[in-house]
Structure formats: structure tokens, C-alpha cells
Design an enzyme around this catalytic site. Sequence first.
Site, PDB file in Angstrom:
ATOM      1  N   GLU A 463     -23.438  74.376  25.066  1.00  0.00           N
ATOM      2  CA  GLU A 463     -22.707  74.990  23.961  1.00  0.00           C
ATOM      3  C   GLU A 463     -22.157  76.356  24.374  1.00  0.00           C
ATOM      4  O   GLU A 463     -22.914  77.280  24.673  1.00  0.00           O
ATOM      5  CB  GLU A 463     -23.642  75.145  22.753  1.00  0.00           C
ATOM      6  CG  GLU A 463     -23.042  75.897  21.588  1.00  0.00           C
ATOM      7  CD  GLU A 463     -24.054  76.235  20.519  1.00  0.00           C
ATOM      8  OE1 GLU A 463     -23.689  76.978  19.575  1.00  0.00           O
ATOM      9  OE2 GLU A 463     -25.205  75.762  20.596  1.00  0.00           O
ATOM     10  N   ASP A 536     -27.937  75.804  21.341  1.00  0.00           N
ATOM     11  CA  ASP A 536     -28.790  76.866  20.804  1.00  0.00           C
ATOM     12  C   ASP A 536     -29.777  76.296  19.788  1.00  0.00           C
ATOM     13  O   ASP A 536     -29.505  75.283  19.132  1.00  0.00           O
ATOM     14  CB  ASP A 536     -27.944  77.943  20.127  1.00  0.00           C
ATOM     15  CG  ASP A 536     -27.084  78.713  21.132  1.00  0.00           C
ATOM     16  OD1 ASP A 536     -27.392  78.651  22.330  1.00  0.00           O
ATOM     17  OD2 ASP A 536     -26.106  79.358  20.697  1.00  0.00           O
ATOM     18  N   ASP A 538     -30.457  76.967  16.805  1.00  0.00           N
ATOM     19  CA  ASP A 538     -30.122  77.418  15.460  1.00  0.00           C
ATOM     20  C   ASP A 538     -29.339  76.320  14.756  1.00  0.00           C
ATOM     21  O   ASP A 538     -29.128  75.236  15.303  1.00  0.00           O
ATOM     22  CB  ASP A 538     -29.322  78.726  15.506  1.00  0.00           C
ATOM     23  CG  ASP A 538     -28.032  78.599  16.334  1.00  0.00           C
ATOM     24  OD1 ASP A 538     -27.605  77.449  16.622  1.00  0.00           O
ATOM     25  OD2 ASP A 538     -27.448  79.635  16.682  1.00  0.00           O
ATOM     26  N   ASP A 540     -26.165  75.954  13.991  1.00  0.00           N
ATOM     27  CA  ASP A 540     -24.948  75.525  14.683  1.00  0.00           C
ATOM     28  C   ASP A 540     -25.279  74.660  15.893  1.00  0.00           C
ATOM     29  O   ASP A 540     -24.605  73.664  16.171  1.00  0.00           O
ATOM     30  CB  ASP A 540     -24.127  76.744  15.126  1.00  0.00           C
ATOM     31  CG  ASP A 540     -23.344  77.357  13.970  1.00  0.00           C
ATOM     32  OD1 ASP A 540     -23.162  76.656  12.955  1.00  0.00           O
ATOM     33  OD2 ASP A 540     -22.927  78.519  14.087  1.00  0.00           O
TER      34      ASP A 540
END
Length: 689
Positions: A463, A536, A538, A540
Site C-alpha cells: 500500500e 497498513d 488501519d 484504510d
Amino acid sequence: MKEQHYNAGDLTILEGLDAVRLRPGMYIGSTGTKGLHHILWEIVDNSIDEAANGHADQIDVRIYKDGSVSVEDNGRGIPTDIHPKTKVSGVQVVFTQLHAGGKFNENNYSFSGGLHGVGASVTNALSKWLKVRVCKEGKTWEMSFRSYFNEKKNKYESGVPDAPLADVKRPTDKHGTFVHFMPDDAVFTNTNYQLSTVQHRLNELAFLNRGLKITLTDERITMNEYLERAESDVDETLQLDLEGATKPYSVSYCYEGGISDFAKYLNEGKYKLYSNPLYHTAEKDGILIEFAIQHTGEYSENLFSFVNNIPTPEGGFHEMGFRAGLTRMLNDYARENKILKDKDPNFLGDDFREGLTAVLSIKMKNVQFEGQTKTKLGNPEARMPVESTVADGMRQLAANPDNKKVFEEILKKAQNAARVRIAARQAKETARAKNSIDSLTLVGKLAACSGKKAEQNELFIVEGDSAGGTAKQARVRQFQSILPLRGKPLNVEKKRLDQVLANEEIRTMISALGAGIGNDFNLDKINYHKVIILSDADQDGFHIRCILLTFFFRYMRPLVNAGHVYIGMPPLYKVYKQNGSVEEYAYDEAELQQKIEKVGRGYLIQRYKGLGEMSAEQLWKTTMDPARRNLTQVTIEDAVAAENMITTLMGDRVEGRKEFLSRNANFNKEDAFLSRVKFKKEAGGDEEE
């Protein structure tokens, strides 16, 4: 060097069930969660075979508080008389002898899911204890087995009878078999049966066996607790006993519509071109064939096939026959009804199958499985009977005046799909002319490895450019390639193929993998045997992970079936001393507590919000080094459950997605945990939380 002699006396002969105990993976695949459920399915499949051959109409599965499980059916009951060769009861033969059972004789079972006669004996060998009760001919027979370490023989005894089968002198008008067993925690890494996994499989079996009632009871949880915890989606089709909310959770599955109801279930919440699935069944050349189809407004094809109630996600000759028969009949119908003119080319099978949900179930003798996971039908003699049955069945359905509008909708959908297909082909050709989709140079995008052996190579899909740059510095160039993604990829669940191919990030991935897409995908041409999604930790990052998994599931499913897709697990926290003397990494909250205790007083915590925060050395050490990293392999154990989950999370079913999130999401969990960690740190590590 001393000469070593190797002769017949050095050969070890494993007797009885010793081989199962010594090498359980050979019989059940693994000693993890999948293997644990496998020994349950072996017993359930025996009961299902009784039902499939017309000898039973009810099966009860119960999970007890102590972790043991029982399966009871109202079939004929395992034979209780003495076997002429072994001189012991039929029950003892079934539970102590490998490759022994009634399924090798076609007079006993016309069709069988338990093919090898090892099921009951393997379950017995891998259980602490197992009890059997057989009711037949007015009598009740019982027998028990146990596994233990025999100190005199200095060996582990597996599935040893406590005593011969006994008539317990309890007259009964019941008939059938009851099996109760306790998985051995010395064999399995986890002996906790997952309620949702058992639910999905039993529900599926009820669909595949019209009119069969399967009841599941879990004494570990009450109905109230089940509804509060929502361990799995509460399906409206389940007959929940809400009045007995304080009683053990119990659910019954029974479908008079069989696989026609199955197709409806799969399409729940989707826009359907016609309300009721098309259904047909017939027997051809000794093979019992039934299929149900229903078209939706979506773009992907979903074909779920089964052989003798066993899922075949890798397909096989029966799927080839189904697709060929459907395509041939619908093209003939299109020409007969002047949808296709004499000079027009035929529609392709893909045109007819866009948005198609189909369930194909066949029952046959002498089944042979092959493929990566032994879930691909390898009997070539199944193809032609299925093809002709599907074509003939569809003709009969089309001849029914009530289905005229249904077939009009199917052909209208095919016409639109053909136009999109042509546009997609033009998009491919344009892409080839522009940057060649098959041999894209990927300059500035893919950092390719130098190794040429696909089985050794790894592709990290990372990402963002920042994390991609760090990963490029951290990698081992010989076998690790890095492909950074710029922004979120396309959610292919809501797009047509031409729209998918128009997306630059998707085209880049297709080119990097080198095996094509959709029906053109060829696993033999894959450039990497490990495709690792690295995002990541998180929201997203999780969303990107879901989008990529949806793409692989829809357009490169053989890649997933072969076990080539992985999720990289970067650490969430670094626990360290300010002077740099100690540095530990934690991958979840539970491990964080352990690392805090290990580092001791004066620790500091860094919460990684993104991969870009790591140095190349840290990323290598924690996430990319094969010797130390954590990878999660993506598998499809239940294709139906996977289909429903992807449709719910990534499709247009907004209400279903909201309901799922409201039941399963805990948005305050991390904040609450971090506040406890902070409190403990400020207190100098003396407080217990």
C-alpha cells in the site's frame, strides 16, 4: 564410519490404527481447526449417506459443554452381527479397521460421500474416547473405545475397545446409529469446534438432500447468548427457537425445495432477473443429476458444484458438462427465436453465465477426486451425461409457457454481456497497443526479483509509494518483488470486466502475475507462488486488503484455491527502552502485554499507524524475513460462506453490510485497550490490568 545394516528387521509395521495416530495429517489433512472439523464430517457423512440412499430422514448433531460431539441418525444402524472374516461385530470392524465399510459394495450404497472406508475408524483413532449406540430390530447395542498410553507395551494405543459390542437389553422401536466422541487434545492444537463452521456445512447438506431434517444443538451457549454475541450471521431462514431463549442454542435445517432453495439462499438480497430458480433433475447413465439456476443483475458467475454431497470448488468434468450443455441449449433457443440471425456468431458461454448463480449436484459411483485439494472431479465419464441432462432439462423448462419471460430475460442479459465482452476485448487490444497488458514493462512500478523459479518467488503488493520504497530497500532482490499501489484499487464486485480492465492498478497486477484474468487465467503461467498483500494495520489498510481479496476471488480464484495468496502481518507495536538496549515487537494486543512484561520497567510504546513509519531494517525484520515474519494464508474452506461474505461486504447490499457491521464491529476496543496500557505504563508497571 561404522557400516550400518538395513534389512527386513528394520522395517516397522504399524498395526490397527497406529498409522493414523502417528501421521494424522495423511488422513485428515492437518491437526489444526480444519482437521478437527474433518473428524466430525467423517461421522456426519456416514449419516448423510444413509439419508442420500433413502434410509434416513433425520440427523441430530450436538456439541456438549465439555467439547465432545455426537451425531445421531434414524438410518438402518451399523451392522451388529459377527463379521465372518474378523470374527468381531460389524460395529467393531467399522471403528477399528481402515478401509472397512459397506460402501465398497454397490448393493448397500448406490451413492456415497464417504468413499474410502476410513472415516469412522480415523475419528475413533484421534479421539480420547468414542461411544456407539445402535438401535435396530428392536434391540439396543452399545460399545465404547478409548485411546491411552500403554505402559507395558510402551506405546500409545488408539481406539481400543473397552469390551465387545453388547446388547444392553433395552428394547426399542427406534432405528439408527448414535456416535459420541471426544477429540484428543494430545493430537489437535485446538479442540474447540467453531459453531459458524458447523452451521454452514450442516445447512449446506440440508440443501443438498431435499426433505432431510438436520438439527444442530450447542450446549456451550444459550439462545439468548447466541443472539447477543452474534457469533455468526443470524440467517432469517433458520428456524430459531426464540421461546426457549435460555435453553441451549438449537437450530434445524430442512428444505423441501432442495437446491432450488439453495439458489434462492445464495441470491438473497440481490436483484433477480426472475423470482424462482429454474430446476431440473434426471438420472443418466447411472448418474443422478440435478441443477438449479437463477440470474441476478450482477456481473460475476457463481457455480457451486457437489459430488455425492462433497463440495468441488476446483470443478471438474461435471462442471465442464454443465457449462457446455447450458451454452448449447441457450444458443439453439436464441436461433429458434430469431434472437440470433443465420449469419450471427453464437453467444459465448460467458455471455449466458454473467450474473448466474447455479447449484449443480450429482451422485455417482466410483468417484475419483484430484486437484490441489482433492476437490476436483476426475471422472471423465461424468461430462457427457451432465451435458445432455442440462441441455434436455433446459429445453423442457423453456417449453413451459410460464417460463417464456424468464428465457427472454436470460437472452436479454446475454445480449448485454456480449456487447460488454466485445468492449472488453477492444479495451484489451487498446491496452496492448498502449502498454501491452501481457508484457507490460512496469517501469517505475514493479521492482522485479532476479529469480526465475516461480515456486521460490514472492510478490509483495504494498500500500502506497512510501511503504513501497521502504519495502524495495528491505527486500532480498533474488526472490522478492515489490509492487506498490497508488491509492485504493477498484472494487471489482460492482464493476463489469471492461471496467475492471480499464483500471491501471488492476492491469499492473495482471501483468506482474503473468497468468491472465478470468476464464483466461492459467495458474501454470503464474510468476509467483507467494502473492503477499502488505497493507497498513488501519481501516484504510483493511479496506485495501478486502478489495484485493475480492479481486483475486472473482477473477483469479485458482490462485486462491492453490494457496498462493497470503496476508502479511506487520506489527502493531514496538516496545522498547529509550537507550535502545531492548526492542520487542507485538502483532496484537495480547502479545503487547507479554512484550511489556518482558521489557519491564521504563518501557516505551510506539504504535505503528502505517508501514511507511518503519525503517527498511525494521520492515525486513518484522514483516519480510521468511525466518521471522507472520503470514496468513488465504484459503476457501467454504465457498458458499465466502461468496455470501464478499457479496455482503463488497457488493450493493447496504442494509446487509450495516447489519453485519453493527453485530461484529467494536469501534472502541483499541482505544479502551490503549488507555489501559497507558495507565499501566504511568504506574511504573506495578498495576495489574
